[in-house]
Write a protein that holds these residues in place. Sequence first.
Motif, PDB file in Angstrom:
ATOM      1  N   GLY A 176      -0.011   3.182  14.445  1.00 26.30           N
ATOM      2  CA  GLY A 176       1.376   3.195  14.910  1.00 26.30           C
ATOM      3  C   GLY A 176       2.434   3.451  13.864  1.00 26.30           C
ATOM      4  O   GLY A 176       3.630   3.375  14.164  1.00 26.30           O
ATOM      5  N   LEU A 177       2.037   3.820  12.612  1.00 19.61           N
ATOM      6  CA  LEU A 177       3.029   4.094  11.570  1.00 19.61           C
ATOM      7  C   LEU A 177       3.578   5.507  11.778  1.00 19.61           C
ATOM      8  O   LEU A 177       3.227   6.445  11.070  1.00 19.61           O
ATOM      9  CB  LEU A 177       2.426   3.921  10.172  1.00 19.61           C
ATOM     10  CG  LEU A 177       3.386   3.431   9.082  1.00 19.61           C
ATOM     11  CD1 LEU A 177       2.654   3.012   7.828  1.00 19.61           C
ATOM     12  CD2 LEU A 177       4.476   4.429   8.775  1.00 19.61           C
ATOM     13  N   ARG A 178       4.409   5.627  12.810  1.00 25.02           N
ATOM     14  CA  ARG A 178       4.920   6.935  13.225  1.00 25.02           C
ATOM     15  C   ARG A 178       6.166   6.711  14.073  1.00 25.02           C
ATOM     16  O   ARG A 178       6.356   5.643  14.652  1.00 25.02           O
ATOM     17  CB  ARG A 178       3.857   7.678  14.026  1.00 25.02           C
ATOM     18  CG  ARG A 178       3.276   6.850  15.152  1.00 25.02           C
ATOM     19  CD  ARG A 178       1.993   7.443  15.752  1.00 25.02           C
ATOM     20  NE  ARG A 178       1.484   6.543  16.800  1.00 25.02           N
ATOM     21  CZ  ARG A 178       0.318   6.675  17.405  1.00 25.02           C
ATOM     22  NH1 ARG A 178      -0.485   7.683  17.100  1.00 25.02           N
ATOM     23  NH2 ARG A 178      -0.066   5.833  18.345  1.00 25.02           N
TER      24      ARG A 178
ATOM     25  N   GLU B 200       0.845  -1.189   0.000  1.00 28.10           N
ATOM     26  CA  GLU B 200       0.000   0.000   0.000  1.00 28.10           C
ATOM     27  C   GLU B 200       0.879   1.237   0.000  1.00 28.10           C
ATOM     28  O   GLU B 200       1.942   1.239   0.616  1.00 28.10           O
ATOM     29  CB  GLU B 200      -0.884  -0.038   1.250  1.00 28.10           C
ATOM     30  CG  GLU B 200      -2.016   0.934   1.225  1.00 28.10           C
ATOM     31  CD  GLU B 200      -3.021   0.681   2.344  1.00 28.10           C
ATOM     32  OE1 GLU B 200      -3.891   1.533   2.529  1.00 28.10           O
ATOM     33  OE2 GLU B 200      -2.946  -0.349   3.032  1.00 28.10           O
ATOM     34  N   SER B 201       0.435   2.264  -0.703  1.00 27.27           N
ATOM     35  CA  SER B 201       1.179   3.520  -0.718  1.00 27.27           C
ATOM     36  C   SER B 201       1.036   4.239   0.632  1.00 27.27           C
ATOM     37  O   SER B 201      -0.047   4.265   1.201  1.00 27.27           O
ATOM     38  CB  SER B 201       0.619   4.376  -1.857  1.00 27.27           C
ATOM     39  OG  SER B 201       1.079   5.684  -1.747  1.00 27.27           O
ATOM     40  N   HIS B 202       2.145   4.773   1.137  1.00 28.92           N
ATOM     41  CA  HIS B 202       2.106   5.491   2.425  1.00 28.92           C
ATOM     42  C   HIS B 202       2.691   6.891   2.262  1.00 28.92           C
ATOM     43  O   HIS B 202       3.910   7.024   2.112  1.00 28.92           O
ATOM     44  CB  HIS B 202       2.919   4.748   3.486  1.00 28.92           C
ATOM     45  CG  HIS B 202       2.418   3.379   3.776  1.00 28.92           C
ATOM     46  ND1 HIS B 202       1.321   3.137   4.558  1.00 28.92           N
ATOM     47  CD2 HIS B 202       2.859   2.168   3.360  1.00 28.92           C
ATOM     48  CE1 HIS B 202       1.105   1.842   4.627  1.00 28.92           C
ATOM     49  NE2 HIS B 202       2.018   1.228   3.899  1.00 28.92           N
ATOM     50  N   PRO B 203       1.868   7.940   2.293  1.00 29.90           N
ATOM     51  CA  PRO B 203       2.412   9.298   2.215  1.00 29.90           C
ATOM     52  C   PRO B 203       3.090   9.695   3.529  1.00 29.90           C
ATOM     53  O   PRO B 203       2.433  10.020   4.504  1.00 29.90           O
ATOM     54  CB  PRO B 203       1.173  10.163   1.940  1.00 29.90           C
ATOM     55  CG  PRO B 203       0.011   9.344   2.380  1.00 29.90           C
ATOM     56  CD  PRO B 203       0.398   7.911   2.272  1.00 29.90           C
ATOM     57  N   LEU B 204       4.428   9.623   3.547  1.00 30.45           N
ATOM     58  CA  LEU B 204       5.182   9.896   4.758  1.00 30.45           C
ATOM     59  C   LEU B 204       5.419  11.391   4.920  1.00 30.45           C
ATOM     60  O   LEU B 204       5.856  12.060   3.984  1.00 30.45           O
ATOM     61  CB  LEU B 204       6.524   9.166   4.702  1.00 30.45           C
ATOM     62  CG  LEU B 204       6.663   7.884   5.545  1.00 30.45           C
ATOM     63  CD1 LEU B 204       6.810   8.234   7.018  1.00 30.45           C
ATOM     64  CD2 LEU B 204       5.474   6.942   5.353  1.00 30.45           C
TER      65      LEU B 204
ATOM     66  N   HIS C  13       5.522  10.491  10.190  1.00 28.09           N
ATOM     67  CA  HIS C  13       4.418   9.530  10.208  1.00 28.09           C
ATOM     68  C   HIS C  13       3.728   9.473   8.862  1.00 28.09           C
ATOM     69  O   HIS C  13       3.871  10.364   8.030  1.00 28.09           O
ATOM     70  CB  HIS C  13       3.401   9.936  11.286  1.00 28.09           C
ATOM     71  CG  HIS C  13       2.804  11.306  11.087  1.00 28.09           C
ATOM     72  ND1 HIS C  13       1.623  11.514  10.419  1.00 28.09           N
ATOM     73  CD2 HIS C  13       3.239  12.539  11.466  1.00 28.09           C
ATOM     74  CE1 HIS C  13       1.356  12.807  10.409  1.00 28.09           C
ATOM     75  NE2 HIS C  13       2.323  13.461  11.028  1.00 28.09           N
ATOM     76  N   CYS C  14       2.959   8.393   8.682  1.00 29.04           N
ATOM     77  CA  CYS C  14       2.118   8.282   7.510  1.00 29.04           C
ATOM     78  C   CYS C  14       1.001   9.301   7.651  1.00 29.04           C
ATOM     79  O   CYS C  14       0.456   9.500   8.737  1.00 29.04           O
ATOM     80  CB  CYS C  14       1.543   6.871   7.419  1.00 29.04           C
ATOM     81  SG  CYS C  14       0.518   6.639   5.960  1.00 29.04           S
ATOM     82  N   HIS C  15       0.648   9.982   6.534  1.00 26.45           N
ATOM     83  CA  HIS C  15      -0.425  10.980   6.627  1.00 26.45           C
ATOM     84  C   HIS C  15      -1.798  10.401   6.312  1.00 26.45           C
ATOM     85  O   HIS C  15      -2.768  11.135   6.149  1.00 26.45           O
ATOM     86  CB  HIS C  15      -0.120  12.209   5.775  1.00 26.45           C
ATOM     87  CG  HIS C  15      -0.454  13.487   6.478  1.00 26.45           C
ATOM     88  ND1 HIS C  15      -1.753  13.924   6.646  1.00 26.45           N
ATOM     89  CD2 HIS C  15       0.320  14.401   7.106  1.00 26.45           C
ATOM     90  CE1 HIS C  15      -1.752  15.061   7.319  1.00 26.45           C
ATOM     91  NE2 HIS C  15      -0.505  15.371   7.620  1.00 26.45           N
ATOM     92  N   LEU C  16      -1.887   9.068   6.191  1.00 24.43           N
ATOM     93  CA  LEU C  16      -3.203   8.417   6.234  1.00 24.43           C
ATOM     94  C   LEU C  16      -3.467   8.207   7.722  1.00 24.43           C
ATOM     95  O   LEU C  16      -2.775   7.433   8.380  1.00 24.43           O
ATOM     96  CB  LEU C  16      -3.188   7.079   5.493  1.00 24.43           C
ATOM     97  CG  LEU C  16      -2.661   7.090   4.050  1.00 24.43           C
ATOM     98  CD1 LEU C  16      -2.726   5.695   3.439  1.00 24.43           C
ATOM     99  CD2 LEU C  16      -3.443   8.084   3.198  1.00 24.43           C
ATOM    100  N   ASP C  17      -4.465   8.921   8.267  1.00 22.87           N
ATOM    101  CA  ASP C  17      -4.609   8.941   9.717  1.00 22.87           C
ATOM    102  C   ASP C  17      -4.869   7.568  10.320  1.00 22.87           C
ATOM    103  O   ASP C  17      -4.466   7.298  11.452  1.00 22.87           O
ATOM    104  CB  ASP C  17      -5.709   9.922  10.130  1.00 22.87           C
ATOM    105  CG  ASP C  17      -5.125  11.311  10.336  1.00 22.87           C
ATOM    106  OD1 ASP C  17      -4.092  11.606   9.693  1.00 22.87           O
ATOM    107  OD2 ASP C  17      -5.691  12.084  11.132  1.00 22.87           O
ATOM    108  N   VAL C  18      -5.510   6.674   9.543  1.00 17.16           N
ATOM    109  CA  VAL C  18      -5.752   5.343  10.085  1.00 17.16           C
ATOM    110  C   VAL C  18      -4.417   4.635  10.330  1.00 17.16           C
ATOM    111  O   VAL C  18      -4.236   3.983  11.357  1.00 17.16           O
ATOM    112  CB  VAL C  18      -6.697   4.525   9.167  1.00 17.16           C
ATOM    113  CG1 VAL C  18      -6.204   4.464   7.738  1.00 17.16           C
ATOM    114  CG2 VAL C  18      -6.871   3.114   9.717  1.00 17.16           C
ATOM    115  N   HIS C  19      -3.454   4.800   9.426  1.00 21.48           N
ATOM    116  CA  HIS C  19      -2.143   4.174   9.630  1.00 21.48           C
ATOM    117  C   HIS C  19      -1.402   4.818  10.790  1.00 21.48           C
ATOM    118  O   HIS C  19      -0.720   4.135  11.560  1.00 21.48           O
ATOM    119  CB  HIS C  19      -1.310   4.253   8.346  1.00 21.48           C
ATOM    120  CG  HIS C  19      -1.876   3.445   7.222  1.00 21.48           C
ATOM    121  ND1 HIS C  19      -1.368   3.466   5.949  1.00 21.48           N
ATOM    122  CD2 HIS C  19      -2.921   2.578   7.186  1.00 21.48           C
ATOM    123  CE1 HIS C  19      -2.069   2.650   5.172  1.00 21.48           C
ATOM    124  NE2 HIS C  19      -3.025   2.115   5.904  1.00 21.48           N
ATOM    125  N   THR C  20      -1.493   6.150  10.909  1.00 19.90           N
ATOM    126  CA  THR C  20      -0.862   6.839  12.042  1.00 19.90           C
ATOM    127  C   THR C  20      -1.440   6.306  13.348  1.00 19.90           C
ATOM    128  O   THR C  20      -0.702   5.985  14.284  1.00 19.90           O
ATOM    129  CB  THR C  20      -1.097   8.357  11.954  1.00 19.90           C
ATOM    130  OG1 THR C  20      -0.826   8.774  10.627  1.00 19.90           O
ATOM    131  CG2 THR C  20      -0.209   9.106  12.918  1.00 19.90           C
TER     132      THR C  20
HETATM  133 CU   LIG Z   1       0.249   4.778   5.499  1.00 16.07          CU
END
Ligand SMILES: [Cu+2]
Length: 629
Positions: free
Chosen positions: A602-604, A528-532, A592-599
């Motif tokens: 814990g993607l931070r 999945e793409s993750h906008p960091l 962090h990832c700017h998809l808030d669900v990923h943040t």
């Molecule tokens: Cu993400």
Amino acid sequence: MEMKILVPNQQQSYISLYICSLAFCSHSCSSNLQQIKVAHNFFAKSPAERKNMATSHLPSFPSMAMLFFFCVLLLLLENAAGKTRHYTFNIQYHNVTRLCHTRTILSVNRQFPGPRLVAREGDGVIVKVVNHIAENVTIHWHGVRQLTTGWADGPSYVTQCPIQTNQSYIYNFTITGQRGTLWWHAHISWLRVTIHGPIIILPKRNESYPFEKPLKEVTIMFGEWFNTDPEAIISQALQTGAGPNISDSYTINGLPGLLYNCSSKDTYKLKVKPGKTYLLRLINAALNDELFFSIANHTVTVVEGDAVYVKPFETDKLLITPGQTTNVLLKTKPEFPNASFLMAARPYFTGRGSFDNSTTVGILEYEHPSHHKSSKNLTLLQPTLPSINATGFVANFTRKFRSLANAKFPANVPKTVDKKFFFTVGLGTNPCPKNTTCQGPNNSSKFAASVNNVSFQLPSVAILQAYYFGQSNGVYTTDFPTQPLIPFNYTGTAPNNTNVSNGTRTVVLPFNTSVELVLQDTSILGAESHPLHLHGYNFFVVGQGFGNFNASKDPANFNLVDPMERNTAGVPAGGWLAIRFFADNPGAWFMHCHLDVHTSWGLRMAWIVLDGPQPNQKLQPPPSDLPQC
Ligand SMILES: [Cu+2]
């Protein structure tokens, strides 16, 4: 959301010069009327005439020479230092109806999207944020570098404790070396879904854009609308371990557009004249979705991204990730086109879960030459957008972004690297707690996300406060892994054990370390793409590719000449992204990832950058009103 172009306020500078000259004369020239008249004439003439006057009159008036020197100095100082812009943001409840659902949303000054913050490059900004709601809140000035002013950055529990009910906090910072579009948003839980607005940074006084001057500037802010309370959605998701409920619509400047129920009146309209150039400031404030955008039958010229000018390029479709901004020039058709044009945005999605697969539209409407005819019966043309999972288009499009890299706007890319990091980013799981049921993967676990398999836990006090006061014990550790502890085929078949580790681990960097960071997507639970997004910095995107990063081959293709400089960049789905930056801003900086669900999963993580030797290389002391936890 339209704004008239603000002409650099020369008049104001001239007035202050004039006042200063009058004051100077009344004190030291015994009200010599002729001198006042000379001063008056001086400011009324053109620059060439003034130069002439200054040389022909000044020698006979020594005091005037001093006056001119003093005033020119004042003007220079005024231009260099900028002025201070004051704002008050009241965090309030606000009833809004969309899609026939009325909901109490959280807003700034009862505006949705929130108010524009306008400043010039070099200006100081002071925003008093007052919390009138029951929830804790913080505001982040997304993309503002916050040089030595980390206390004003805003991510909750990273640079500050939240502002509690009936409390306030003054964010005080200077905009240095940036011009273009950024944005501000709440930085706690999912509150940013309705608490956000544009930041418009105009060039310094007397400086112009490095592209054609637009007739008008227009902000186009994309968002996401939920018919139910987003805080309830994320808190339920974190409890059950399932993916959160999806949004009910996307929005353009807060309006869903006519493709949704009950929304024909809630459609954003951009009215234009034929044969003119408009600057569109695009901002993606959506919570969880990268968006494609296109205007039917029109191409645009991309001129800036994340408040950095780029080498202009034309496109008829673009991608914008949450957190990114893109400025484009829209040249309207030379004649009235006898049609109206939809501007449409819909998601780019490569993951496995459900997502909001709907389309928001606005209307580009030409002013009819007769002024009397309405455009109601005109054909409405629709744009074509890339397919939902058009990863190839995304890769080609992002590669088109190049820094100007010229004498005036150089690209200060680290050519050598002091420290290399390799971080995996992606999804994973946490086991289901005993005696509970979970609705995450296999109905036996909870969704999690991680960087190098560390799912970052926010502490209960702010990391920056703990760091500054030497109280990191029990708050965070400094042992964030520089590379995966157990290497695996990141984009191949997922390992059997998908569990993440949980911790509040940071990386400490000496001041001005030149950093290379490779971000590697994993295919655990789906590539999945993750906008960091990196706080406190712009970074250079020196390389990107698909599959696993190859440390012996890929660096040979890095662009160290004119790479895009930005604060948010997508790690390609099933690929990698290489970035470089100088750690020249002391403080604690969230990434962090700017998809808030990923943040939320814990993607931070956080970087701690130490002070440099010079006074202007040290983190400033905390403001006296810094909130306490
Ligand atoms: Cu993400």
